[in-house]
Enzyme design. Sequence first.
Site, PDB file in Angstrom:
ATOM      1  N   ARG A 152      42.307  13.892  52.976  1.00 23.80           N
ATOM      2  CA  ARG A 152      42.737  14.381  54.298  1.00 23.80           C
ATOM      3  C   ARG A 152      41.554  14.422  55.265  1.00 23.80           C
ATOM      4  O   ARG A 152      41.621  13.882  56.374  1.00 23.80           O
ATOM      5  CB  ARG A 152      43.337  15.796  54.160  1.00 23.80           C
ATOM      6  N   ARG A 201      39.170   7.452  43.682  1.00 27.34           N
ATOM      7  CA  ARG A 201      39.730   7.071  42.384  1.00 27.34           C
ATOM      8  C   ARG A 201      40.732   5.929  42.512  1.00 27.34           C
ATOM      9  O   ARG A 201      41.040   5.250  41.556  1.00 27.34           O
ATOM     10  CB  ARG A 201      40.351   8.285  41.704  1.00 27.34           C
ATOM     11  N   GLN A 202      41.285   5.757  43.713  1.00 31.54           N
ATOM     12  CA  GLN A 202      42.180   4.611  43.947  1.00 31.54           C
ATOM     13  C   GLN A 202      42.172   4.239  45.416  1.00 31.54           C
ATOM     14  O   GLN A 202      41.775   5.063  46.247  1.00 31.54           O
ATOM     15  CB  GLN A 202      43.621   4.928  43.489  1.00 31.54           C
ATOM     16  N   SER A 253      36.316  16.013  46.845  1.00 30.67           N
ATOM     17  CA  SER A 253      36.331  17.351  46.267  1.00 30.67           C
ATOM     18  C   SER A 253      35.273  17.425  45.159  1.00 30.67           C
ATOM     19  O   SER A 253      34.860  16.390  44.627  1.00 30.67           O
ATOM     20  CB  SER A 253      37.722  17.679  45.725  1.00 30.67           C
ATOM     21  N   HIS A 280      27.537  26.089  56.186  1.00 30.67           N
ATOM     22  CA  HIS A 280      28.929  25.929  55.722  1.00 30.67           C
ATOM     23  C   HIS A 280      29.936  26.388  56.797  1.00 30.67           C
ATOM     24  O   HIS A 280      30.699  27.344  56.588  1.00 30.67           O
ATOM     25  CB  HIS A 280      29.162  26.699  54.411  1.00 30.67           C
ATOM     26  N   ILE A 281      29.921  25.671  57.924  1.00 32.92           N
ATOM     27  CA  ILE A 281      30.781  26.071  59.054  1.00 32.92           C
ATOM     28  C   ILE A 281      31.832  25.008  59.384  1.00 32.92           C
ATOM     29  O   ILE A 281      32.339  24.951  60.498  1.00 32.92           O
ATOM     30  CB  ILE A 281      29.927  26.382  60.311  1.00 32.92           C
TER      31      ILE A 281
HETATM   32  P1  NDP Z   1      41.697  15.911  49.529  1.00 34.23           P
HETATM   33  O1  NDP Z   1      42.204  16.329  48.187  1.00 34.23           O
HETATM   34  O2  NDP Z   1      42.667  15.407  50.543  1.00 34.23           O
HETATM   35  O3  NDP Z   1      40.558  14.814  49.369  1.00 34.23           O
HETATM   36  C1  NDP Z   1      39.667  14.838  48.299  1.00 34.23           C
HETATM   37  C2  NDP Z   1      39.168  13.442  48.119  1.00 34.23           C
HETATM   38  O4  NDP Z   1      38.199  13.470  47.067  1.00 34.23           O
HETATM   39  C3  NDP Z   1      40.253  12.459  47.697  1.00 34.23           C
HETATM   40  O5  NDP Z   1      40.250  11.380  48.572  1.00 34.23           O
HETATM   41  C4  NDP Z   1      39.815  12.028  46.305  1.00 34.23           C
HETATM   42  O6  NDP Z   1      40.021  10.651  46.100  1.00 34.23           O
HETATM   43  C5  NDP Z   1      38.321  12.255  46.388  1.00 34.23           C
HETATM   44  N1  NDP Z   1      37.761  12.248  45.054  1.00 34.23           N
HETATM   45  C6  NDP Z   1      38.117  12.984  43.973  1.00 34.23           C
HETATM   46  N2  NDP Z   1      37.406  12.615  42.913  1.00 34.23           N
HETATM   47  C7  NDP Z   1      36.582  11.618  43.331  1.00 34.23           C
HETATM   48  C8  NDP Z   1      35.595  10.827  42.708  1.00 34.23           C
HETATM   49  N3  NDP Z   1      35.327  10.979  41.401  1.00 34.23           N
HETATM   50  N4  NDP Z   1      34.930   9.908  43.447  1.00 34.23           N
HETATM   51  C9  NDP Z   1      35.199   9.747  44.753  1.00 34.23           C
HETATM   52  N5  NDP Z   1      36.131  10.463  45.399  1.00 34.23           N
HETATM   53  C10 NDP Z   1      36.810  11.391  44.692  1.00 34.23           C
HETATM   54  O7  NDP Z   1      40.917  17.178  50.087  1.00 34.23           O
HETATM   55  P2  NDP Z   1      40.439  17.476  51.593  1.00 34.23           P
HETATM   56  O8  NDP Z   1      40.119  16.201  52.267  1.00 34.23           O
HETATM   57  O9  NDP Z   1      41.394  18.410  52.229  1.00 34.23           O
HETATM   58  O10 NDP Z   1      39.095  18.300  51.290  1.00 34.23           O
HETATM   59  C11 NDP Z   1      38.021  17.666  50.614  1.00 34.23           C
HETATM   60  C12 NDP Z   1      36.932  18.655  50.280  1.00 34.23           C
HETATM   61  O11 NDP Z   1      36.236  19.018  51.454  1.00 34.23           O
HETATM   62  C13 NDP Z   1      37.384  19.982  49.696  1.00 34.23           C
HETATM   63  O12 NDP Z   1      37.609  19.864  48.304  1.00 34.23           O
HETATM   64  C14 NDP Z   1      36.240  20.890  50.007  1.00 34.23           C
HETATM   65  O13 NDP Z   1      35.327  20.885  48.929  1.00 34.23           O
HETATM   66  C15 NDP Z   1      35.584  20.251  51.215  1.00 34.23           C
HETATM   67  N6  NDP Z   1      35.726  21.069  52.425  1.00 34.23           N
HETATM   68  C16 NDP Z   1      34.585  21.503  53.057  1.00 34.23           C
HETATM   69  C17 NDP Z   1      34.683  22.247  54.203  1.00 34.23           C
HETATM   70  C18 NDP Z   1      33.458  22.720  54.898  1.00 34.23           C
HETATM   71  O14 NDP Z   1      33.493  23.753  55.543  1.00 34.23           O
HETATM   72  N7  NDP Z   1      32.359  21.995  54.832  1.00 34.23           N
HETATM   73  C19 NDP Z   1      35.977  22.638  54.789  1.00 34.23           C
HETATM   74  C20 NDP Z   1      37.096  22.110  54.063  1.00 34.23           C
HETATM   75  C21 NDP Z   1      36.960  21.358  52.917  1.00 34.23           C
HETATM   76  P3  NDP Z   1      41.356  10.134  45.352  1.00 34.23           P
HETATM   77  O15 NDP Z   1      42.478  10.512  46.236  1.00 34.23           O
HETATM   78  O16 NDP Z   1      41.130   8.694  45.206  1.00 34.23           O
HETATM   79  O17 NDP Z   1      41.404  10.877  44.062  1.00 34.23           O
END
Ligand code: NDP
Length: 327
Positions: A163, A185-186, A216, A292-293
């Site tokens: 997202r 992953r895909q 994530s 972390h904002i």
């Molecule tokens: P989503 O679940 O939509 O996206 C997570 C992404 O991580 C997916 O595209 C997934 O890919 C990818 N991913 C998982 N495993 C791997 C891997 N081994 N290698 C590469 N990519 C991988 O979550 P969001 O986009 O909503 O949020 C992502 C992260 O952002 C959160 O988990 C959080 O940690 C962080 N975050 C940070 C914030 C901040 O304040 N800095 C605020 C909000 C979130 P695939 O679909 O292919 O599995």
Amino acid sequence: MSAQQILKVFVTRRIPQEGMKILQKAGLCNLSVWDSDEPVPRAELLKGVAGAHGILCLLSDKIDTEVLDAAGPNLKVISTLSVGFDHLAIDEIKKRGIRVGYTPDVLTDATAELTVALLLATARRLPEGVEEVKNGGWSTWKPLWLCGYGLSGSTVGVIGLGRIGLAIARRLKPFGVKRLLYTGRQSKPQAQEVDGEYVPLDTLVSESDFVVVSCSLTPDTQGLCDKTFFSKMKKTSIFINTSRGAVVNQEDLFEALSSGQIAAAGLDVTTPEPLPTAHPLLTLKNCVVLPHIGSATYSTRGVMSELTANNLLAGLTGSEMPSELKM
Ligand code: NDP
């Protein structure tokens, strides 16, 4: 007192009033709140959750077996004010049949905006420039002074086109980005919207001018950005991380930045948080660290608070949650 009113909920921090109002208005539970802007000490967390039916927590609260045991068998729901859930012991929570609410989507735009701001600030050296104006370092206009790197004609690589990753890509494309690479992953059909090319991690790392981490934190991504990773990046490339600090090996990042292996880094997340003020990364001019904002806009935090409260209430009453984590 009705049977419903004895449901006990522990809220681990003072949260935006939007969520508290919802919880209070529902009249379903006895609310016990750690009424502070600072994290609840571990001992108070363990005490506070005892017998709770619901826990409303933040990403700074580690909800592990010890906390689950301290809560005991009443616990039905954990609602976290975050989209990341790496602070929750998911396997153990699942085994115990506890439901989890989280806050996807509502913080995507704010986090993507912050990521773009951090990328531009890092690539164009804004904190350094601001500092030079204040400290008298600005003597005159100089052709190569405070030069950085631009997005126009560049290759951007997004690690984790979820997202937030997609929302970042959408915002970066109009800057004239030539190629948008992504890995995960895909491959993702939605990548078409940004002309995204699905490539192996190595290709992304070696061909990108800007590497943006938005995946994530999982056992697979923990320490993903290490010495080998940075050694493959171009010397002129910029590294940005707004996912979680533990995706990066910070010692290896320090080495890459101080040796000129990469040009600069922008981090919104670190290990630990807060990063100690004496941390070596903070001595580097080419490292921009934010506290972390990512989701920190007033409206986003208000909506996150509402969603967290509504998830919690749905978990307590056994109804459908607005955003339940599929485990
Ligand atoms: P989503 O679940 O939509 O996206 C997570 C992404 O991580 C997916 O595209 C997934 O890919 C990818 N991913 C998982 N495993 C791997 C891997 N081994 N290698 C590469 N990519 C991988 O979550 P969001 O986009 O909503 O949020 C992502 C992260 O952002 C959160 O988990 C959080 O940690 C962080 N975050 C940070 C914030 C901040 O304040 N800095 C605020 C909000 C979130 P695939 O679909 O292919 O599995």
